[in-house]
Design a protein around this motif. Sequence first.
Motif, PDB file in Angstrom:
ATOM      1  N   LYS A 111       0.834  -1.199   0.000  1.00  0.00           N
ATOM      2  CA  LYS A 111       0.000   0.000   0.000  1.00  0.00           C
ATOM      3  C   LYS A 111       0.870   1.252   0.000  1.00  0.00           C
ATOM      4  O   LYS A 111       1.653   1.480   0.915  1.00  0.00           O
ATOM      5  CB  LYS A 111      -0.935   0.017   1.211  1.00  0.00           C
ATOM      6  CG  LYS A 111      -1.908   1.197   1.193  1.00  0.00           C
ATOM      7  CD  LYS A 111      -2.949   1.105   2.294  1.00  0.00           C
ATOM      8  CE  LYS A 111      -2.385   1.450   3.647  1.00  0.00           C
ATOM      9  NZ  LYS A 111      -3.440   1.567   4.678  1.00  0.00           N
ATOM     10  N   GLY A 116       2.629   8.301   4.937  1.00  0.00           N
ATOM     11  CA  GLY A 116       3.430   7.333   5.679  1.00  0.00           C
ATOM     12  C   GLY A 116       4.916   7.481   5.419  1.00  0.00           C
ATOM     13  O   GLY A 116       5.741   6.816   6.060  1.00  0.00           O
ATOM     14  N   GLN A 145       2.324   2.166   9.654  1.00  0.00           N
ATOM     15  CA  GLN A 145       0.893   2.243   9.397  1.00  0.00           C
ATOM     16  C   GLN A 145       0.366   3.548   9.972  1.00  0.00           C
ATOM     17  O   GLN A 145       0.631   3.869  11.134  1.00  0.00           O
ATOM     18  CB  GLN A 145       0.158   1.062  10.031  1.00  0.00           C
ATOM     19  CG  GLN A 145      -1.338   1.036   9.761  1.00  0.00           C
ATOM     20  CD  GLN A 145      -1.665   0.897   8.286  1.00  0.00           C
ATOM     21  OE1 GLN A 145      -1.861   1.885   7.588  1.00  0.00           O
ATOM     22  NE2 GLN A 145      -1.718  -0.321   7.798  1.00  0.00           N
ATOM     23  N   LEU A 147      -3.164   5.756  10.495  1.00  0.00           N
ATOM     24  CA  LEU A 147      -4.616   5.624  10.475  1.00  0.00           C
ATOM     25  C   LEU A 147      -5.323   6.912  10.078  1.00  0.00           C
ATOM     26  O   LEU A 147      -6.464   6.874   9.621  1.00  0.00           O
ATOM     27  CB  LEU A 147      -5.120   5.165  11.850  1.00  0.00           C
ATOM     28  CG  LEU A 147      -4.602   3.800  12.329  1.00  0.00           C
ATOM     29  CD1 LEU A 147      -5.164   3.480  13.702  1.00  0.00           C
ATOM     30  CD2 LEU A 147      -4.955   2.703  11.331  1.00  0.00           C
ATOM     31  N   ASN A 246      -8.455   1.129   5.250  1.00  0.00           N
ATOM     32  CA  ASN A 246      -7.179   0.664   5.811  1.00  0.00           C
ATOM     33  C   ASN A 246      -6.791  -0.730   5.331  1.00  0.00           C
ATOM     34  O   ASN A 246      -6.009  -1.428   5.977  1.00  0.00           O
ATOM     35  CB  ASN A 246      -7.211   0.703   7.347  1.00  0.00           C
ATOM     36  CG  ASN A 246      -7.310   2.118   7.877  1.00  0.00           C
ATOM     37  OD1 ASN A 246      -6.635   3.023   7.387  1.00  0.00           O
ATOM     38  ND2 ASN A 246      -8.176   2.331   8.857  1.00  0.00           N
ATOM     39  N   ASN A 247      -7.357  -1.126   4.193  1.00  0.00           N
ATOM     40  CA  ASN A 247      -6.972  -2.382   3.544  1.00  0.00           C
ATOM     41  C   ASN A 247      -6.803  -2.125   2.053  1.00  0.00           C
ATOM     42  O   ASN A 247      -7.521  -1.307   1.475  1.00  0.00           O
ATOM     43  CB  ASN A 247      -8.037  -3.468   3.752  1.00  0.00           C
ATOM     44  CG  ASN A 247      -8.001  -4.034   5.159  1.00  0.00           C
ATOM     45  OD1 ASN A 247      -7.009  -4.599   5.590  1.00  0.00           O
ATOM     46  ND2 ASN A 247      -9.098  -3.864   5.889  1.00  0.00           N
TER      47      ASN A 247
END
Length: 341
Positions: A111, A116, A145, A147, A246-247
């Motif tokens: 991803k 990030g 990661q 969020l 978030n996938n």
Amino acid sequence: LETEVFPFKSPDNGIITNLPILDVAYYPEERGQYNFNPAATNNILPNPSQSWGGIMREVQTTDFESSNIEFIQFWVMDPFHDEDGNPTHSGGQLFFNLGNISEDILKDSRKSFENGLPTSPIDYITGANINLVDTTIWGRVPTVQVLVNAFDNVESTRPFQDIGLDGLNDADELVFFGNTWGPDPSGDNYHHYRGSNYDADTVNILNRYKQFNGMEGNSPTSNNFGEDFSTSATTRPDIEDLNQNNNLDFRENYFQYVINLNPNDVSPTNVGNNFITDVLEANVRTRDGRNRMVRWYQFKIPIREPQQVIGEIQDFKSIRFMRMVMKGFSEKIILRFARLD
């Protein structure tokens, strides 16, 4: 104006408004973002009819059966009119995909998301920040990661994050890919359509928008606008996770619909075929003071009659994405959508 396409609609409060439109310009001979086709010469592709270009987005209402959604319906201006296009255009095809579509734009099963990336330089000599990224064939991806879909609040960090899905700025791209592709190897640089250099060069309206979808530098802070107006296309980081759950979805299971776009199949004499259900000719006054005829076509595609089913999708209870692809064109084409539902 709205009355140009919908002449019998009663305007709200009696005020005729401008109709928001979607202009899709496709240049099949030009290399797009993150396209490293080795056959390209000076960013020009040798066989444009074998190229394709597409856009996709998430679908907010995913259960088409409960919502009783039955058609893809849109109005589009005649792309082959002698004043707006090329009446001898060789044409191509317009594809619509409905279903589960891979969000992995850069095919690395990772991803990519700008926020990030490290907020300071990566230095392979000192080891600074190298643990925060992994290297793939496309560039760099974050190992952390995040969020919250937002950039770092410190303005000075923006140039290190607002660099596109490849995680590389122009200098790093040259190191990573070499100078075969010019000063912007990934072809992802952003340019606002109102740039003063465009004004100085009297760039036409179509060319002004060619780099507006670029991802590197499309979210500058107020101190880096470079103009006396905001040149930011978005305040949010670019991310492959389109629906932001978030996938990263890798599946390709969808229904496919195909429209032929050429002067013969898109014609007033072809209503009832090629999903054309109506044609409207309007006499309008253009901004240069001329009166001219503009032709609009209505297309109505029954979604339960796909030309092809890709993957294991069986029903319309979970339609998460929609993708529109143009393919088979050997020359540029401009589609102006008045409605796309």
